[in-house]
Design a protein around this motif. Sequence first.
Motif, PDB file in Angstrom:
ATOM      1  N   CYS A  15      27.965  16.068 -14.447  1.00 56.67           N
ATOM      2  CA  CYS A  15      27.517  16.704 -13.204  1.00 56.67           C
ATOM      3  C   CYS A  15      26.235  17.508 -13.450  1.00 56.67           C
ATOM      4  O   CYS A  15      26.118  18.182 -14.480  1.00 56.67           O
ATOM      5  N   TYR A  17      25.199  20.162 -11.862  1.00 52.48           N
ATOM      6  CA  TYR A  17      25.172  21.521 -11.310  1.00 52.48           C
ATOM      7  C   TYR A  17      25.584  22.584 -12.324  1.00 52.48           C
ATOM      8  O   TYR A  17      24.762  23.087 -13.062  1.00 52.48           O
ATOM      9  N   CYS A  18      26.862  22.932 -12.409  1.00 55.61           N
ATOM     10  CA  CYS A  18      27.177  24.164 -13.145  1.00 55.61           C
ATOM     11  C   CYS A  18      27.555  23.912 -14.597  1.00 55.61           C
ATOM     12  O   CYS A  18      27.737  22.774 -15.037  1.00 55.61           O
ATOM     13  N   GLY A  21      30.348  21.497 -16.736  1.00 53.68           N
ATOM     14  CA  GLY A  21      30.040  20.229 -17.398  1.00 53.68           C
ATOM     15  C   GLY A  21      31.067  19.148 -17.123  1.00 53.68           C
ATOM     16  O   GLY A  21      31.507  18.439 -18.034  1.00 53.68           O
ATOM     17  N   CYS A  22      31.432  18.981 -15.862  1.00 57.38           N
ATOM     18  CA  CYS A  22      32.404  17.936 -15.519  1.00 57.38           C
ATOM     19  C   CYS A  22      31.794  16.567 -15.764  1.00 57.38           C
ATOM     20  O   CYS A  22      30.651  16.297 -15.386  1.00 57.38           O
ATOM     21  N   LEU A  48      36.657  17.299  -9.923  1.00 58.27           N
ATOM     22  CA  LEU A  48      35.294  17.664  -9.509  1.00 58.27           C
ATOM     23  C   LEU A  48      35.400  18.661  -8.375  1.00 58.27           C
ATOM     24  O   LEU A  48      36.378  18.653  -7.621  1.00 58.27           O
ATOM     25  N   CYS A  49      34.378  19.480  -8.192  1.00 54.91           N
ATOM     26  CA  CYS A  49      34.346  20.351  -7.015  1.00 54.91           C
ATOM     27  C   CYS A  49      33.469  19.709  -5.951  1.00 54.91           C
ATOM     28  O   CYS A  49      32.937  18.617  -6.125  1.00 54.91           O
ATOM     29  N   LYS A  51      30.484  20.291  -4.993  1.00 54.26           N
ATOM     30  CA  LYS A  51      29.089  19.978  -5.365  1.00 54.26           C
ATOM     31  C   LYS A  51      29.044  18.699  -6.198  1.00 54.26           C
ATOM     32  O   LYS A  51      28.222  17.825  -5.964  1.00 54.26           O
ATOM     33  N   GLY A  52      29.925  18.606  -7.181  1.00 53.52           N
ATOM     34  CA  GLY A  52      29.919  17.421  -8.034  1.00 53.52           C
ATOM     35  C   GLY A  52      30.289  16.161  -7.266  1.00 53.52           C
ATOM     36  O   GLY A  52      29.751  15.079  -7.520  1.00 53.52           O
ATOM     37  N   PRO A 192      34.060  26.102  -9.987  1.00 50.50           N
ATOM     38  CA  PRO A 192      35.318  25.788  -9.291  1.00 50.50           C
ATOM     39  C   PRO A 192      36.314  24.987 -10.125  1.00 50.50           C
ATOM     40  O   PRO A 192      37.526  25.202 -10.002  1.00 50.50           O
ATOM     41  N   VAL A 193      35.849  24.089 -10.968  1.00 54.54           N
ATOM     42  CA  VAL A 193      36.813  23.326 -11.756  1.00 54.54           C
ATOM     43  C   VAL A 193      37.449  24.218 -12.821  1.00 54.54           C
ATOM     44  O   VAL A 193      38.660  24.140 -13.079  1.00 54.54           O
TER      45      VAL A 193
HETATM   46 FE1  SF4 Z   1      29.847  20.108 -11.153  1.00 54.73          FE
HETATM   47 FE2  SF4 Z   1      31.645  21.469  -9.760  1.00 54.73          FE
HETATM   48 FE3  SF4 Z   1      32.231  20.580 -12.185  1.00 54.73          FE
HETATM   49 FE4  SF4 Z   1      30.512  22.563 -11.892  1.00 54.73          FE
HETATM   50  S1  SF4 Z   1      32.699  22.607 -11.365  1.00 54.73           S
HETATM   51  S2  SF4 Z   1      30.246  20.813 -13.244  1.00 54.73           S
HETATM   52  S3  SF4 Z   1      29.475  22.013  -9.999  1.00 54.73           S
HETATM   53  S4  SF4 Z   1      31.809  19.345 -10.390  1.00 54.73           S
END
Ligand code: SF4
Length: 697
Positions: A15, A17-18, A21-22, A48-49, A51-52, A192-193
């Motif tokens: 991912c 975004y954050c 590291g999903c 995943l959240c 965003k992902g 979030p994850v």
């Molecule tokens: Fe992406 Fe969400 Fe996982 Fe963060 S928690 S890496 S934003 S999917």
Amino acid sequence: VGDSADYDREVKSVCPYCGVGCQLSFKIKDDKIAWVDGVDGPANENRLCVKGRFGFDYIDHPHRLTTPLIRRDDAPAKGLNVDPANLSTHFREATWDEALDAAANGLRGRGAEIAGLGSAKCSNEEAYLFQKLIRQAFKHNNVDHCTRLCHASSVAALLENVGSGAVTATFNEIENADVAILIGCNPAENHPVAASYFKQFTKRGGKLIIMDPRGQAMKRHAEHMLQFRPGTDVAMLNAIMNVIVEEGLYDEQYIKGYTENWEAMKTHLADFPPEKMAELCGIDAQTLRVVAREFAGAKAGMIFWGMGISQHIHGTDNSRCLISLALMTGQIGRPGAGLHPLRGQNNVQGASDAGLIPMFLPDYQSVEDDGVRSAFTEVWKSDDFSNQKGLTTVEMIDAIDAGQVKGMYILGENPAMSDPDVEHARAAFAKLDCMVVQDIFLTETANFADVIFPASAWAEKTGTATNTNRQVQMGRPAVSPPGDAREDWWITTELAKRLGLNWDYTHPKQVFNEMKQNMKSLDNITWERLEQAAVTYPSLSPTDPGQPIVFGDGFPRSDGRARFTPAQVTAPAEVPDADFPMILTTGRQLEHWHTGSMTRRASVLDWAEPEANASLHPKTLRKMGVKAGDMITIETRRGAIQIMARADRAVSEDMVFVPFAYVEASANVLTNPKLDPYGKIPEFKFAACRVAPAEQA
Ligand code: SF4
């Protein structure tokens, strides 16, 4: 989502975004990403959240930069004044050769007049190349990135006291804990994850202790919610540690075996009884005592923190307290125990490890150490460079004002949105002789550029990234960059060649192999291994998947011991007064990522949270005669913004929270640029402000 008939191929990656590291799988149809699924990565186990899962269509947005651009001779004066749908008023399209030559001509031979901001959104290899370019081409260390606005103070405290800037245990280790503290972080929105693991922890009986001046969704899962007064972290944490000392709850054997400076710490803490600190921090003494006993009595306890801790002028002191709390209770180096600053960007850990910071070369090796510099220049086959620490992010702006910095190379960062007192930063960028920006969109920062290089989004490139857990993971290209956009490592390499450097990289793998020569953290980690699976550093053998927990047998400091560093209570740089009676704090939201350049162009995320808004307590709104949805003016000593009011019981009555993703109401017009003296991080979490209905402003 769809089924296998709905896509032509899939590409496994990470991912963008954050820092969680999903790992995910891009499902591709007709050369476009059709949807995204979670896969079984070590940090996310298929989760995943929002965003992902839904935040990927920004890569097809019509505003993507697709060709190099050069500022027109007849362009209007530099400012935040370019229409991203009509760039031709300010820029002309150029070939890559023209643009690279223009950039090199503007930057070449100017030494310390040049500063660089690299990116935590790029790969490890790209971060490494960026810092190498600044050091090799300009012979100094004026190179930094958004860690300076994020966890720089946490890293300063960790390096000082445990000898390493990374987490001591993965967040997934919470499954082996029985008590966990979350302080100054809001994982349900920002990680979030990771938050889903924290919720599972409470479901099986784990005790969650949340400490934050703002309420949050995780509160429902907590045993204790300590909504302390903003800026009083050190007072509250010292009071908790005072109880642990006074009631003899500390782990004497651990302290004797693995730490130093305990006697000084004990003496220091005697001044902070809970009864004395309760009024200041707004938490009653009995609650402080109960929390101290629960954490000290845990069989295994973890401490997680975020930017509520780090983004203060006393951010390093805040982190020192958390480290001391873990050390005195022996909650480190075992399953379910440890320190974990939740890292922000997808690759902020990796970019820091790769040396994208002004005081350290890769693996936090000091630029002041002659032996370290010579080890790098030997590999780089180049001359020595400065042994002086370079300028940090905010210091670069002041250096532009002072006429010391006259050119910048900015890759994938948006300081014209993210810097504190941002109107000051924007005015400084307008003064530069040469500003080169490399990005995927015409960001607010690119408005001020002389040359713009169109870059690749994460899903369009090859490279490794390191998440908050120290897990190094492979990012793979799912689709091609649009038009003439290129991968960042290629652009930086081509610029380096034009600056006279002997670079001949043709693939990120070569860069990774070069990094390994002077980065012990990458021992036993190879490109080939990463193509198969994530590896957590340190990895102890060619088959070891890596160590999720470190420092069970001592610390990487000269005497092998961790240190207690006492922290004094320091007031925020600017406290409320009669003119500015309220407290401003800033941060992120679940749907929007940092300065919004990606998520505000992601259709689902922008649909979910389309407008700038400021959160105030309903009673505060009532007192002002304002309803949720009305426009208000928020003003500080730096400037004012107009923004829609949102009713939110999570903020106290004297506080206003503003997310920093919205250019039309830039939170950072308001923020205070005063810096923590150690981490050099600004105080984004506290400024004095006043709020009024918009029409009365
Ligand atoms: Fe992406 Fe969400 Fe996982 Fe963060 S928690 S890496 S934003 S999917």
